[in-house]
Design a protein around this motif. Structure first.
Motif, short mmCIF file in Angstrom:
data_model
loop_
_atom_site.label_atom_id
_atom_site.label_comp_id
_atom_site.label_asym_id
_atom_site.label_seq_id
_atom_site.Cartn_x
_atom_site.Cartn_y
_atom_site.Cartn_z
N HIS A 225 50.19 -42.81 43.75
CA HIS A 225 51.45 -42.39 43.13
C HIS A 225 52.34 -43.60 42.83
O HIS A 225 52.88 -43.73 41.71
CB HIS A 225 52.19 -41.42 44.06
N HIS A 226 52.49 -44.51 43.81
CA HIS A 226 53.40 -45.65 43.62
C HIS A 226 52.87 -46.64 42.60
O HIS A 226 53.66 -47.21 41.83
CB HIS A 226 53.65 -46.36 44.96
N LEU A 227 51.57 -46.88 42.55
CA LEU A 227 51.02 -47.80 41.55
C LEU A 227 51.24 -47.24 40.14
O LEU A 227 51.60 -47.98 39.22
CB LEU A 227 49.53 -48.05 41.80
N LYS A 228 51.03 -45.93 39.99
CA LYS A 228 51.27 -45.29 38.68
C LYS A 228 52.76 -45.35 38.32
O LYS A 228 53.13 -45.59 37.16
CB LYS A 228 50.83 -43.82 38.71
N GLU A 229 53.61 -45.11 39.31
CA GLU A 229 55.06 -45.05 39.08
C GLU A 229 55.63 -46.44 38.75
O GLU A 229 56.45 -46.59 37.85
CB GLU A 229 55.74 -44.49 40.33
N LYS A 230 55.18 -47.45 39.49
CA LYS A 230 55.74 -48.80 39.32
C LYS A 230 55.13 -49.54 38.13
O LYS A 230 55.78 -50.38 37.52
CB LYS A 230 55.53 -49.61 40.61
N PHE A 231 53.86 -49.26 37.80
CA PHE A 231 53.19 -49.95 36.70
C PHE A 231 52.47 -48.93 35.81
O PHE A 231 51.24 -48.92 35.71
CB PHE A 231 52.17 -50.96 37.24
N PRO A 232 53.22 -48.04 35.15
CA PRO A 232 52.61 -46.92 34.40
C PRO A 232 51.63 -47.36 33.32
O PRO A 232 50.59 -46.75 33.12
CB PRO A 232 53.80 -46.16 33.81
N SER A 233 51.95 -48.43 32.62
CA SER A 233 51.08 -48.86 31.51
C SER A 233 49.74 -49.39 32.01
O SER A 233 48.74 -49.36 31.28
CB SER A 233 51.78 -49.93 30.67
N LYS A 234 49.71 -49.85 33.24
CA LYS A 234 48.47 -50.44 33.79
C LYS A 234 47.56 -49.41 34.44
O LYS A 234 46.34 -49.56 34.41
CB LYS A 234 48.82 -51.51 34.83
N TYR A 235 48.15 -48.37 35.07
CA TYR A 235 47.33 -47.52 35.93
C TYR A 235 47.19 -46.08 35.49
O TYR A 235 46.30 -45.38 35.96
CB TYR A 235 47.86 -47.58 37.37
N GLU A 236 48.06 -45.60 34.61
CA GLU A 236 47.95 -44.21 34.18
C GLU A 236 46.62 -44.02 33.45
O GLU A 236 46.35 -44.62 32.42
CB GLU A 236 49.12 -43.84 33.25
N GLY A 237 45.73 -43.20 34.05
CA GLY A 237 44.41 -42.96 33.45
C GLY A 237 43.35 -43.95 33.88
O GLY A 237 42.18 -43.83 33.49
N PHE A 238 43.74 -44.94 34.71
CA PHE A 238 42.77 -45.96 35.13
C PHE A 238 42.66 -46.07 36.65
O PHE A 238 42.13 -47.04 37.18
CB PHE A 238 43.17 -47.33 34.56
N ILE A 239 43.19 -45.08 37.38
CA ILE A 239 43.17 -45.10 38.83
C ILE A 239 42.83 -43.70 39.34
O ILE A 239 43.19 -42.69 38.71
CB ILE A 239 44.53 -45.58 39.41
N GLY A 240 42.12 -43.61 40.46
CA GLY A 240 41.78 -42.31 41.04
C GLY A 240 41.87 -42.32 42.56
O GLY A 240 41.74 -43.38 43.19
N ALA A 241 42.13 -41.15 43.13
CA ALA A 241 42.14 -40.98 44.60
C ALA A 241 40.85 -40.28 45.01
O ALA A 241 40.35 -39.41 44.29
CB ALA A 241 43.34 -40.15 45.02
N HIS A 242 40.31 -40.68 46.16
CA HIS A 242 39.04 -40.10 46.64
C HIS A 242 39.16 -39.91 48.15
O HIS A 242 39.23 -40.87 48.91
CB HIS A 242 37.89 -41.08 46.32
N HIS A 243 39.27 -38.63 48.58
CA HIS A 243 39.26 -38.36 50.03
C HIS A 243 38.74 -36.95 50.27
O HIS A 243 38.54 -36.16 49.34
CB HIS A 243 40.65 -38.57 50.66
#
Length: 866
Positions: free
Chosen positions: A300-318
């Protein structure tokens, strides 16, 4: 007998042991063999039992399978490849099973192409059979069994008792156990060890092959793999240890040079800028956190702080996410769509996620083996450098990770715990042993004790399980627990009881307990839910936070907790059920470092000399070394530096409460046992409830009024330590919950009956009634004893806790009691953990800073007097 292989076989000999077409595949695709393969392919060809310990990406799978495929090809050449199972591959994860099927089909397809040019064909079948396998595929396997069968521990147990399919396994030549280090350390591993003995009975000449990541002690895992030839004498096993062949680039990073004189806002900014910088400098990154909540928070924080870099390029796995979501994330990693994935524990094992060139551990992984397992996910090819970075979040983390990294680099691995003599799994397995045909009781006992986890099983315990299964405890029938087997004492035979025995066995088999969310109510009003595992720590009067408010636990009924509104700080943090415990071996290594630091300060070494020592002893940078120096200096000037030979017990009065803080850095499992024993003794002494704050570095007892710490220490003795714990646990939620798990495994509670599934809540209600009945009937009832054993030995670490009490009695560990105006620096995190839930992280850091300021005022005044 365990034998370490110290010499590789020459490549010429390895090629000679393989079918020419398969040898050609290795030459064409890999230009030869990896180190694990040079050690093991010939050994497997010779039908030696073997354990292979090697990092991910070193060709472990083909180390095991190359000789198997080769032999099947030779059989095909002479027309002797029959419709039966030749090799069984067991994986702890269904996802791994599918990966292995794909990885095996690749060399087979290449070999088929080469064979076609020669006018040959190799109809070698590879099949996956798990709980997800559709009925039509299972039926097809009966007609034409796969030559290589890929499965899980649970499905293997079912197949061994299936009258028709077990016939196809009568001459199985190999069993391959993947990720054996992960399986052996739990009750699934106990079940698998018994299943391997059943398979050995079907096929006496079977060869056992184990594949493991970095693990210790290797000899114990080898013994687990092969079991015993005769009681007390293990079957022969070769051990290949090439777990450190990869070059490793590992560092501990601190987001800020000072981890205490800062704000949460600055800390968050520094952490996420550091993560972003690391991710940006690498093609693909895998981040491990220690809880599922932290995984979601980081994404959530990576998407929120750097939206152009991580939106659509990051995933959670648990593990809380759906299988479909996890597969989607894995595919996106493999194809390169995702630049970064954040996980808790679900990607620790070797699921294929493609190439990862950096692994980041956010916070301490709590053990050397786990650190190496996680960091080992980077550099998936043989000659890749394994690159890992551990990002620390506080001063305890910094010390812990510094020592952890030293032990990882110096190959000092913490030991795995293999559960012994689990009576619930034994009861389940015995039912399976007689579900087809009657067996001699003596023969059943002999077969069971060939399995390593049961090599010390007493005849008394075995007989107690037979008594339970045969209906000896008549009082259980009132609670609808009926006999599962019959015994004939005249002939010494036993067999299944009832026409539905097979169906009951197949639909209820397994060791993983059903879990569910627990509802929290005040009266009839539902406040919210929490994970069932959270109840392990709850007792009447405990306070916890939910929805921003403090609740006081009253009682639990089924899967509902009744609470009341309360004031004050929570005694049980809401995340406690998810936290990984610090390994006992790593804890001792940290204590060793503490002792060395204590000696340096006592010898009045200069700051420069001590910094030089830290730099030479630990693998940390200058900022980290300075932070560690300041942390230890402040503790030394304010109180004492506790270590493995000295427990610091600080007595602090705060807000009308007395705090006994025990600095016992032995890991949470040991401290869980110690804290419950001392809390029970203190409660008896002052006739009131005692709150417990529990951590890896120690525990705190909080109560109103006064008490003598010296008297408390004298009340807990090693010779009655286990009895004290059993009394303390008698009415605890953890025993009730663990009894349900054990009763379900032992088929006292049936999860599935006549096509109906019993919910977790109904299971818990049945368990509560059963537990009361059993306690009235016989305190030594075997499944009740097993529930106690599981709590004391598997959940807690009573063995090492008792050793510590003994060492205190014998003066090998001294207890330094000191009365302080405020908490010492080493106690900050332990005391602050009660504040995690109710206040913002900013306020929590302010709380620690206030304590730090009090300490520094004292230290500065003391220094001024010198």
């Amino acid at each position: 007998m365990i034998t370490r292989l110290t010499q590789k076989f020459p490549e010429k000999e390895v090629y000679a042991s393989l079918h020419p077409l398969l040898g050609g595949y290795f030459q064409h695709h890999f230009k030869g063999f990896t180190e694990p393969q040079l050690y093991s392919i010939v050994s497997v060809h010779r039908r030696d039992n073997i354990l292979i310990s090697a990092p991910t990406g070193t060709g472990k799978t083909l180390s095991a399978f190359a000789a198997v495929l080769s032999e099947l090809m030779h059989l095909s050449d002479v027309g002797q490849l029959e419709d039966k199972v030749y090799a069984v591959y067991v994986s702890p994860l269904r996802a791994l099973s599918n990966d292995i099927e794909k990885n095996l089909k690749a060399p087979l397809e290449e070999v088929q192409k080469a064979a076609a040019k020669l006018g040959k064909e190799y109809p070698i079948r590879v099949g996956v059979r798990t709980g997800d396998t559709p009925q039509n595929e299972r039926a097809a396997m009966l007609k034409k069994p796969p030559h290589i069968l890929i499965t899980t521990p649970e499905t293997l147990a079912i197949m061994l008792t299936a009258p028709k399919f077990s016939l196809a396994m009568k001459e199985t030549r190999w069993i391959i156990v993947d990720e054996i280090h992960a399986i052996a350390s739990g009750k699934r591993g106990t079940m698998l060890a018994l299943s391997m003995e059943s398979l050995q009975r079907l096929s006496p000449a079977i060869t056992r092959i184990g594949l493991s990541a970095t693990v210790a002690p290797l000899d114990e895992i080898a013994n687990y793999l092969v079991g015993n030839e005769t009681k007390g004498s293990s079957r022969p096993c070769k051990v290949v240890d090439v777990s450190h062949i990869k070059q490793m680039d590992m560092k501990v990073l601190s987001p800020l040079p000072d981890l205490i004189n800062t704000t949460q806002k600055k800390m968050d900014k520094a952490v996420y800028e550091l993560l972003d910088d690391l991710i940006g400098n690498h093609r693909s990154t895998l981040i491990f956190t220690n809880t599922r909540a932290a995984t979601e928070r980081v994404v959530h924080h990576l998407k929120e702080k750097f939206p152009s870099k991580y939106e659509g390029f990051i995933g959670a796995h648990h593990s809380s996410l759906s299988r479909e979501h996890r597969l989607h994330v894995e595919d996106n990693l493999k194809t390169g769509k995702y630049k970064v994935c954040v996980s808790s524990t679900s990607l620790e094992l070797g699921i294929d996620i493609g190439y990862i060139d950096l692994v980041i551990l956010l916070g301490s992984p709590k053990g050397v083996a786990r650190a190496l397992q996680r960091i080992g996910r980077a550099g998936h090819k043989l000659h890749d450098v394994v690159k890992g970075r551990i990002v620390v979040l506080d001063r305890d983390d910094l010390v812990e990770c510094g020592v952890l990294l030293k032990n990882a680099i110096e190959k000092n691995i913490d030991r795995v715990h293999v559960p012994k003599n689990a009576l619930d799994v034994l009861a389940q397995h015995i039912i399976g042993m007689v579900v087809n045909d009657p067996r001699k009781i003596e023969e059943v006992y002999e077969e069971v004790t060939h399995a390593y986890p049961y090599e010390t099983l007493s005849r008394t315990d075995f007989n107690a399980i037979i008594d339970y299964l045969s209906g000896h405890y008549a009082g259980l029938e009132v609670r609808h627990v009926y006999a599962k087997v019959w015994i004939d004492e005249a002939t010494g035979m036993m067999g299944k009881r009832g026409k539905m025995a097979r169906m009951l066995y197949m639909t209820n088999l397994g060791t993983i307990p059903d879990e569910a969310k627990v509802k929290v109510k005040i009266g009839e009003h539902v406040i919210g839910t929490f994970d069932e595992a959270f109840m392990d720590r709850l007792k009447k009067g405990d306070r916890f936070a939910l929805g921003g408010n403090t609740m006081e636990f009253q009682f639990a009924r089924g899967m509902t907790v009744q609470a009341k509104a309360s004031a004050g700080v929570p005694t049980i943090p809401s995340w406690v059920s998810e936290m990984l415990p610090l390994s006992y071996d790593l804890a001792l290594e940290i204590q060793k470092f503490r002792k060395l630091m204590q000696e340096k300060f006592r010898l009045k070494k200069s700051k420069k000399e001590i910094l030089t020592f830290i730099d030479s002893y630990l693998y940390v940078d200058k900022n980290a070394a300075n932070a560690i120096y300041e942390y230890f200096y402040q503790q030394f000037r304010f109180a004492e530096i506790p270590h493995h030979g000295s427990v610091l017990l600080e007595v602090v009065k705060e807000e009308g409460m007395t705090n006994f803080v025990f600095h016992t850095l032995f890991g949470r499992r040991v401290n869980d046992a110690l804290s419950r024993a001392y809390a029970y003794a203190l409660g008896r002494m002052i006739h009131q409830d005692v709150d417990i704050l529990l951590g890896d570095n120690g525990f705190a007892l909080r109560f109103g009024g006064k008490a003598s710490p010296e008297k408390l220490i004298s009340l807990v003795h090693s010779w009655e330590f286990e009895k004290i714990l059993e009394i303390a646990l008698r009415t605890s939620e953890v025993l009730r919950r663990r009894f349900r798990h054990c009763a379900t495994r032992a088929f006292m509670i049936l999860r599935t009956y006549m096509g109906r599934t019993k919910s977790v809540g109904r299971q818990q209600m049945s368990s509560r009634l059963l537990l009361s009945a059993v306690m009235r009937m016989d305190e030594n009832f075997p499944i009740l004893r097993e529930a106690r054993r599981e709590v004391l030995e598997d959940l807690m670490d009573m063995t090492h806790a008792k050793e510590i009490i003994t060492a205190i009695e014998q003066g090998m560990i001294k207890v330094d009691i000191t009365h302080l105006d405020t908490f010492s620096p080493f106690a900050f995190n332990l005391i602050a953990q009660g504040h995690y839930d109710l206040v913002k992280l900013e306020d929590r850091l302010s709380f620690i800073k206030r304590m730090h300021e009090k300490v520094m005022q004292h230290v500065n005044e003391t220094d001024a007097q010198l």
